[in-house]
Structure formats: C-alpha cells, structure tokens
Write a protein that holds these residues in place. Structure first.
Motif, PDB file in Angstrom:
ATOM      1  N   TRP A  14     -26.997  84.734  35.849  1.00  0.00           N
ATOM      2  CA  TRP A  14     -27.549  84.982  34.509  1.00  0.00           C
ATOM      3  C   TRP A  14     -28.221  86.343  34.409  1.00  0.00           C
ATOM      4  CZ3 TRP A  14     -25.822  82.724  30.556  1.00  0.00           C
ATOM      5  CH2 TRP A  14     -25.480  81.367  30.567  1.00  0.00           C
ATOM      6  N   GLN A  15     -28.609  86.936  35.538  1.00  0.00           N
ATOM      7  CA  GLN A  15     -29.417  88.147  35.497  1.00  0.00           C
ATOM      8  C   GLN A  15     -28.783  89.299  34.717  1.00  0.00           C
ATOM      9  OE1 GLN A  15     -32.667  88.400  36.377  1.00  0.00           O
ATOM     10  NE2 GLN A  15     -32.370  86.179  36.564  1.00  0.00           N
TER      11      GLN A  15
ATOM     12  N   ALA B  65     -29.437  88.299  31.102  1.00  0.00           N
ATOM     13  CA  ALA B  65     -30.721  87.693  30.731  1.00  0.00           C
ATOM     14  C   ALA B  65     -31.577  88.571  29.841  1.00  0.00           C
ATOM     15  CB  ALA B  65     -31.503  87.333  31.989  1.00  0.00           C
ATOM     16  N   ARG B  66     -31.271  89.872  29.725  1.00  0.00           N
ATOM     17  CA  ARG B  66     -32.095  90.766  28.918  1.00  0.00           C
ATOM     18  C   ARG B  66     -31.346  91.334  27.722  1.00  0.00           C
ATOM     19  NH1 ARG B  66     -34.780  88.389  31.837  1.00  0.00           N
ATOM     20  NH2 ARG B  66     -36.516  89.064  33.178  1.00  0.00           N
TER      21      ARG B  66
ATOM     22  N   THR C  53     -30.371  92.116  24.126  1.00  0.00           N
ATOM     23  CA  THR C  53     -30.989  92.054  22.802  1.00  0.00           C
ATOM     24  C   THR C  53     -29.947  91.531  21.817  1.00  0.00           C
ATOM     25  OG1 THR C  53     -30.304  94.272  22.146  1.00  0.00           O
ATOM     26  CG2 THR C  53     -32.388  94.081  23.378  1.00  0.00           C
TER      27      THR C  53
ATOM     28  N   GLN D 283     -27.282  94.158  21.166  1.00  0.00           N
ATOM     29  CA  GLN D 283     -26.344  94.339  22.280  1.00  0.00           C
ATOM     30  C   GLN D 283     -25.316  93.223  22.322  1.00  0.00           C
ATOM     31  OE1 GLN D 283     -29.327  94.530  25.340  1.00  0.00           O
ATOM     32  NE2 GLN D 283     -29.230  96.763  25.504  1.00  0.00           N
TER      33      GLN D 283
ATOM     34  N   ASP E  85     -32.307  78.540  32.331  1.00  0.00           N
ATOM     35  CA  ASP E  85     -31.939  79.956  32.316  1.00  0.00           C
ATOM     36  C   ASP E  85     -30.919  80.239  31.215  1.00  0.00           C
ATOM     37  OD1 ASP E  85     -33.636  80.393  34.400  1.00  0.00           O
ATOM     38  OD2 ASP E  85     -32.082  80.608  35.930  1.00  0.00           O
TER      39      ASP E  85
ATOM     40  N   ALA F  37     -31.665  82.837  28.136  1.00  0.00           N
ATOM     41  CA  ALA F  37     -30.758  83.962  27.894  1.00  0.00           C
ATOM     42  C   ALA F  37     -30.168  83.896  26.493  1.00  0.00           C
ATOM     43  CB  ALA F  37     -29.648  83.969  28.938  1.00  0.00           C
TER      44      ALA F  37
ATOM     45  N   ARG G  19     -32.848  84.739  23.798  1.00  0.00           N
ATOM     46  CA  ARG G  19     -33.108  86.186  23.713  1.00  0.00           C
ATOM     47  C   ARG G  19     -31.981  86.911  22.994  1.00  0.00           C
ATOM     48  NH1 ARG G  19     -36.700  88.877  28.277  1.00  0.00           N
ATOM     49  NH2 ARG G  19     -36.014  90.671  27.060  1.00  0.00           N
TER      50      ARG G  19
END
Length: 281
Positions: free
Chosen positions: A101-102, A105-106, A108, A111, A238, A242, A245
C-alpha cells in the motif's frame, strides 16, 4: 541469489554468461513476461505505479492462497506443525502484501483523478484471487461469483472454493477430532455460507488458552491464526485509509460504496472466537 556477477574473465569462479537461448533465470522466473504486462491507459506517470502495485498485490494474493490451502490440507491430515509453518510463512507474506500500500498511501485526490478514468468499471473487489483468500477466511458469498460468469475457468475455481471448507472450518474439524466439543451444527453447516461465531467455540478456545501447558500445540495453532487475522485486519484498514485519502467518500470504481463499504469490512474480525475468548481467560 546474486544480481551482480563479476565481469567476464574475472577469474575461474566467474558465472557463465553465454547461453544459446534465453537465460536459465528468465526460463524460471519469466521476468520478460512479468515486466511487459503493464499497459497504462492514460498519459499520467502515476498510473504505472498504480498498475504495477496492483499486479504485485495479485502475486501476493496467489502465494497466500497457496499457503492457506497448504495449511488446510495439513490440518485435514492432522499435520498440525506443517499447518503452523504454512500459516507462519503466510504471515510474513501478508506483511509484504500490506507494505504494497505504501506507493499508493499518500495519493491526493488530484493525483488519483489523473488516471482514475482509465480504470473504467474496474475495482479490486473483482479480483478472483482475492476472493479466494476471502473464501478461505470463511467470508463466503455466492453473489461474489457473479462478476466472473464470463470467465468459465475462474468461475469454476471460485465455485469450488465456495463449497469447500474454509481454513477455519478445517481448524474446527481438527479440534473435534481431538475430542473437543465442537457443535454438530458447526461441523455440518452449509460451507457456502459465511462463518458466524458461536458461544460453544468461544468456550473451546477459552479452555485451550486457559491451559497452555496441556494444549501447547493448539495454542501455537491459535496464535498462528491470530497473527493471520491481525494482518488481514491491518490490510483492510490500510486499504480504507489509502482510499479515504485518495477519493474521500465518493462512490468507488465499479459502483461500490467506496469508503463506506471498506469501513464496514474493517470492523469484522477474522476467526472471531479467537479474539472474544481472550476476555474469558
């Protein structure tokens, strides 16, 4: 495995670099196929990350299903240690799956929106291999076969998995063979339905954990299952974070309820009596 051989001629221990056809590594791993399976549908560079990450997840689903089927078979054959070993491997694989997931995970909303349209009606809940994972965990639902009616082989595999005992069913059958009072209604239940917790099974686990010296092997089995259950819960959370977000509370791809559906999933415990029994030990 070495990826950095010495230059040719560096010494008698230098690896063989001259092959008539493809390399033995390629023949075994089929890396050329794997690295050419990515076909982005947008011009956004982030789509490649999303596509590769999703494909990596599918590979982890595949090996985890293999481990849980190995554990199920070992339990049927009363090879408890082999089952615990397979569950232990799957826990490490679940950790790697969750780490997938990393890269996402961020994200936006902007994006994700840059390539979200390329997914069309595609959604993770349509993954056949993930569905097999869920079925092995006892999360059975015949309706989840519907998306796969157009793929006969996949549909047949899922239908077979729906009718087979889950991993937890095999655990309960093992406990019954060990003389523990698993109710007949549990042992004879409709395997195509989602497993629902029962007080009698909670009492069995309470007794097992209450006498760790007399039930050492079953405690190890219970802890191996609990490791799996915890990591599945972390996977679901997770996924929820994700998604929240990246898209907030919007409708998910494929028409799912998105975050609302994931929130509901995140509240469910796998192997439920292993968790509730701890309150009574």
């Amino acid at each position: 495995m070495s990826y950095t051989p010495d230059a040719p001629g560096a010494g008698s221990d230098a690896p063989n670099l001259d092959f008539a056809g493809t390399t033995p590594y390629e023949d075994y791993v089929q890396a050329d196929i794997l690295t050419h399976l990515q076909h982005p549908r947008s011009d956004d560079p982030g789509e490649m990350v999303f596509l590769v990450t999703t494909q990596v997840m599918e590979l982890w689903f595949t090996v985890i299903v293999h481990e849980w089927e190995t554990a199920s078979r070992a339990l049927r054959e009363d090879r408890t240690k082999a089952a615990i070993d397979a569950l232990g491997r799957s826990a490490r694989e679940l950790e790697a799956l969750n780490a997938s997931w990393q890269p996402l995970a961020r994200l936006t909303p902007a994006q994700f929106n840059a390539y979200r349209g390329a997914l069309g009606e595609g959604s993770g809940f349509q993954s056949a291999m993930y569905r097999r994972m869920e079925f092995l965990l006892g999360e059975k639902s015949a309706s989840m076969l519907v998306p796969h009616r157009g793929a006969p082989r996949v549909h047949a595999e899922l239908e077979k998995a729906l009718q087979q005992p889950s991993l937890y069913d095999e655990v309960l059958r093992l406990l019954a063979r060990r003389g523990l009072p698993v109710p007949d209604a549990v042992l004879g239940r409709d395997l195509a339905l989602r497993y629902e917790p029962v007080p009698e099974v909670e009492e069995i686990w309470t007794g097992i954990y209450g006498d760790p010296d007399g039930n050492a092997e079953l405690v190890r089995l219970g802890e191996a299952l609990t490791d799996v259950a915890e990591l599945v819960w972390r996977w679901r959370n997770d996924h929820l974070v994700a998604t929240r977000r990246a898209m907030g509370s919007k409708t998910g791809t494929g028409g799912s309820a998105g975050v609302a559906w994931l929130e509901k999933r995140a509240t469910k415990n796998v192997f439920p009596e292993l968790w509730t029994a701890r309150s009574h030990v």
